[in-house]
Every structure is written in C-alpha cells, then in structure tokens.
Design an enzyme around this catalytic site. Structure first.
Site, short mmCIF file in Angstrom:
data_model
loop_
_atom_site.label_atom_id
_atom_site.label_comp_id
_atom_site.label_asym_id
_atom_site.label_seq_id
_atom_site.Cartn_x
_atom_site.Cartn_y
_atom_site.Cartn_z
N ASP A 106 0.85 -1.18 0.00
CA ASP A 106 0.00 0.00 0.00
C ASP A 106 0.90 1.24 0.00
O ASP A 106 2.07 1.16 0.38
CB ASP A 106 -0.93 0.01 1.22
CG ASP A 106 -0.18 -0.03 2.54
OD1 ASP A 106 0.82 -0.77 2.64
OD2 ASP A 106 -0.56 0.69 3.48
N GLU A 124 -0.02 -1.11 5.77
CA GLU A 124 1.13 -0.67 6.58
C GLU A 124 1.12 0.83 6.80
O GLU A 124 1.46 1.30 7.88
CB GLU A 124 2.44 -1.09 5.91
CG GLU A 124 3.67 -0.92 6.82
CD GLU A 124 4.31 0.47 6.78
OE1 GLU A 124 5.15 0.74 7.65
OE2 GLU A 124 3.98 1.28 5.89
ZN LIG Z 1 6.88 2.21 3.81
#
Ligand SMILES: [Zn+2]
Length: 399
Positions: free
Chosen positions: A76, A141
């Site tokens: 992401d 993340e």
């Molecule tokens: Zn990163």
C-alpha cells in the site's frame, strides 16, 4: 550464471514490474487491484503456494527447507498529496534515465519488485537449501504498521524464523528503529456563561497547561544507553476545545500526541509519564488512553489493534546481521553500512511484538517516502534483487 549476472540480466524486468505496480493505485485498505497484479507477477516468477490471508496480504514461496525466511514488502502507499506539486502524474510509472517515477516507487514497491526478481533467480537456481523463503506482499502498513504481521502471526498461525523488511534503506543494512504510539488526552472542565468565567472551570486553560507540560516532558526524555536509536520524543499534534457556545467557558478538551519510543521505553511507561506530567502541572479531571485502529481491510475483515508500535533492534553481531553483511560483501567486495531507520516499519510487529529477528535492506531512499516526485533507482533494484537472492545461502552458514 552468478547471482550478480542474473540480477543484471533481470534489471529491466525489475524496473518494468515496479512501473506496472505504480500504475495500479493501492492505498491502505484499497489494495485489491494491486494484489491481483502482484499475483500474476508471483506466478510468472515461479513462486509456489501463492495465496492471500484474511486481511488480503499476498504470499508466495520458493524452496521448502525446515527454517523460514521471509522477505516483506508492504504494497500500500500513502496518497499523492497536492497534485500540482508533481512534475509527472503520480501514477505514471515513467521509466527514464535509470529511474522509475511515481507514488510508491521508493516506499516501497521497489522492494516488492526486487523481491519478485530474487524469487525468479532462486527458482531458476532450483534453490533447495535449508530455508523455505516466503515473499510477503502486505497491506495496510501506511495506516497501521505491523497490523498485517500481527494478523499473520496471531490469527493465521504463520511461523517464521527470520525476516527482512524491504523498505527503502538506500541499499544499506538496518537493524532497528524507534517504536511509536499515539496518545489521546481527554480533559473535562465545567461550563459557565462567558460573562462570568469565575463560575466555571475552563477546559481550554487546562489544555494549555497540559500542552506546556508535554513540551517539558519531551525535553526531559533520555536517549538509550548505547545511543543507537537515540532519544524518544513526544509532541502534541492536535488540540481541540469545545463548550456549549462561543460565549461560554469550554467544558471539554482533547490533546493528541505522537510519541516515539527508544530502547527501554514502552506504552505503559509513556502513559504513566504523561499522567504524572499533567498532575504535576495542576491539571485535573483528565484521562490518558491509546486509541485503536479499526478500519476494515479490502477483504472486508475488521481486525483492530491499539496504536502502539513497539521499538525493536537486534545486535550488530546477530547471525542475521552478520549473514546480511557477508551476503553483501560476497556480491560487492565491501561491507554495507549498518544503521537504522528514522521511520517505522512492519518490523514493529515481527520483531517488536514477536521477537523474531529482522533486518532491513531496500532499494531507494527513505527521504523519498511520502514526498512528491518520488523516484527509485534501477541500480538499487538490481542491487537489492541480488542481495535477496544471496541471503538464504549466507544465512544457512550462520543459523
Ligand atoms: Zn513504507
């Protein structure tokens, strides 16, 4: 053909894969299309057991040894920010003059592209050593570092012995970073008519005293013993004050803090420090808490965690660090610089929570992360793919 020659041969393949990933946007919780693209790339590289977990992270493996080595790339990205600050469209994936351009090129799709090439190199070498080498392309993340790994380990029962985060390190070898947490302070006052403030108790003035108390707490925080990670910090990142009207003493205040944690600091220490600092400043009627992350993944699964990301490091003489240094030296004839990240990575869960040793090695610069006109160097992609393919062989001799 040597690993170095293979990585060179696949240089354009690495760059093209990175470019293709950039062209399919994937922000935290909306990574589905990018994961579908990566599935194809994993298949093409010859990985086996390609599958996704409950949160939608993608895994594929090469080899079937007894021990487990994982390479992790979160796939992401953050948003694009102000579009007028980009010279090329943020999702162009433009390849030009030895660079790949676009959001995520360094943070951290470059690591993902180098991992795919490394898998292909290991597969073509028919790797059959001591390790099962898993390649993990993980989600969410940027919104909640480590959540994906907390889920894999605690909910899916995924077992691993070593991990490499492929977040950007400029092809240096990293062995730790500070942890972090978010802290919310709620303060109550008593409202009264603005014409007679002496009848009330202002939440605004309490919030002001609390903010100054946090400022001096920050100044008192100490560095870690060996100075590797440096000093923890705390900053007030937001203050909100409310009352029944513009013409009233406010009765509610909220202060939000970003706390960076050095070695030896954890969530309970940090919360206690805030409580003590506020009490010493004469602030009353307050509560201090850690908020939660609670956004469903693209798969629809909701997996919550408190906004706490534990500090981690492993010693410079740890087998994984030594194997990393030897793999790099074996390829390039000189040792890599061994250092730490400034920002936070998925290692907060793998090593910080679960004490599984991690190192970091990735293409591109940390300073490119979240910046407009983000780029990565094709030279770095080549270097990282060679390093990832060489590491299982070096680690076999050490662990
Ligand atoms: Zn990163």
């Amino acid at each position: 053909m040597s690993i170095l020659e293979q990585a060179k041969k696949y240089r354009d393949y690495s760059a093209r894969n990175l470019s293709e990933m950039i062209k399919v946007p994937g922000f935290s919780t909306t990574e589905k299309d990018r994961i579908e693209l990566l599935k194809k790339m994993c298949r093409e590289a010859g990985m086996e057991d390609i599958h996704t977990d409950g949160l939608g992270s993608l895994l594929g493996r090469v080899g079937k040894g007894k021990k487990v080595l994982v390479f992790d790339a979160h796939i992401d990205t953050v948003g694009i920010g102000d579009p007028t600050q980009w010279r090329n469209p943020p999702h162009s994936g433009l390849i030009k003059d030895g660079l790949v351009h676009g959001r995520g090129s360094s943070d951290q799709l470059g690591g993902a592209a180098s991992m795919i090439t490394a898998a292909r190199i290991l597969k073509e070498a028919a790797y059959a050593g001591d390790f099962t080498v898993w390649f993990a392309f993980t989600v969410i993340e940027e919104d909640c570092d480590g959540l994906c790994w907390k889920h894999l380990i605690e909910e899916e029962g995924f077992k691993l012995d070593f991990a490499v985060s492929t977040e950007p390190t400029s092809c240096r070898l990293y062995r730790g970073h500070r942890g972090r947490m978010e802290i919310q302070i709620d303060i109550k006052g008593i409202s009264a008519h603005g014409s007679a403030p002496e009848r009330g108790e202002s939440a605004a003035y309490k919030a002001a005293r609390a903010a100054l108390a946090i400022e001096s707490l920050n100044a008192r925080l100490k560095p870690d013993d060996d100075g590797f990670l440096g000093k923890g910090t705390i900053v007030v990142s937001q203050i909100k004050v409310q009352g029944p009207s513009q013409c009233a003493v406010p009765d509610q205040a909220m202060l939000y803090c970003d706390r960076r944690l050095t070695w030896g600091e954890n969530d309970s220490i940090a919360i206690k420090q805030v409580e003590e600092a506020l009490a010493a400043a004469g602030v009353d009627k307050f509560t201090v808490k850690m908020p939660e992350y609670a956004q469903p993944a693209y798969t629809g699964k909701l997996y919550r965690q408190e906004l706490y990301f534990p500090t981690w490091k492993i010693p410079a003489d740890h087998a994984l660090v030594v194997a990393g240094v030897e793999a790099y030296s074996g390829l390039y004839g000189a040792a890599p610089l061994v250092d730490k990240w400034t920002f936070s990575t998925n290692c907060v869960a793998i090593c910080g929570r679960h004490k599984i040793p991690c190192i970091g090695f990735g293409p591109g610069d940390e300073s490119q992360a979240h910046a407009p006109n983000e780029i990565n160097r094709i030279d770095d992609l080549e270097k990282a793919s060679a390093f990832y393919a060489a590491l299982p062989y070096s680690l076999e001799k050490k662990a």
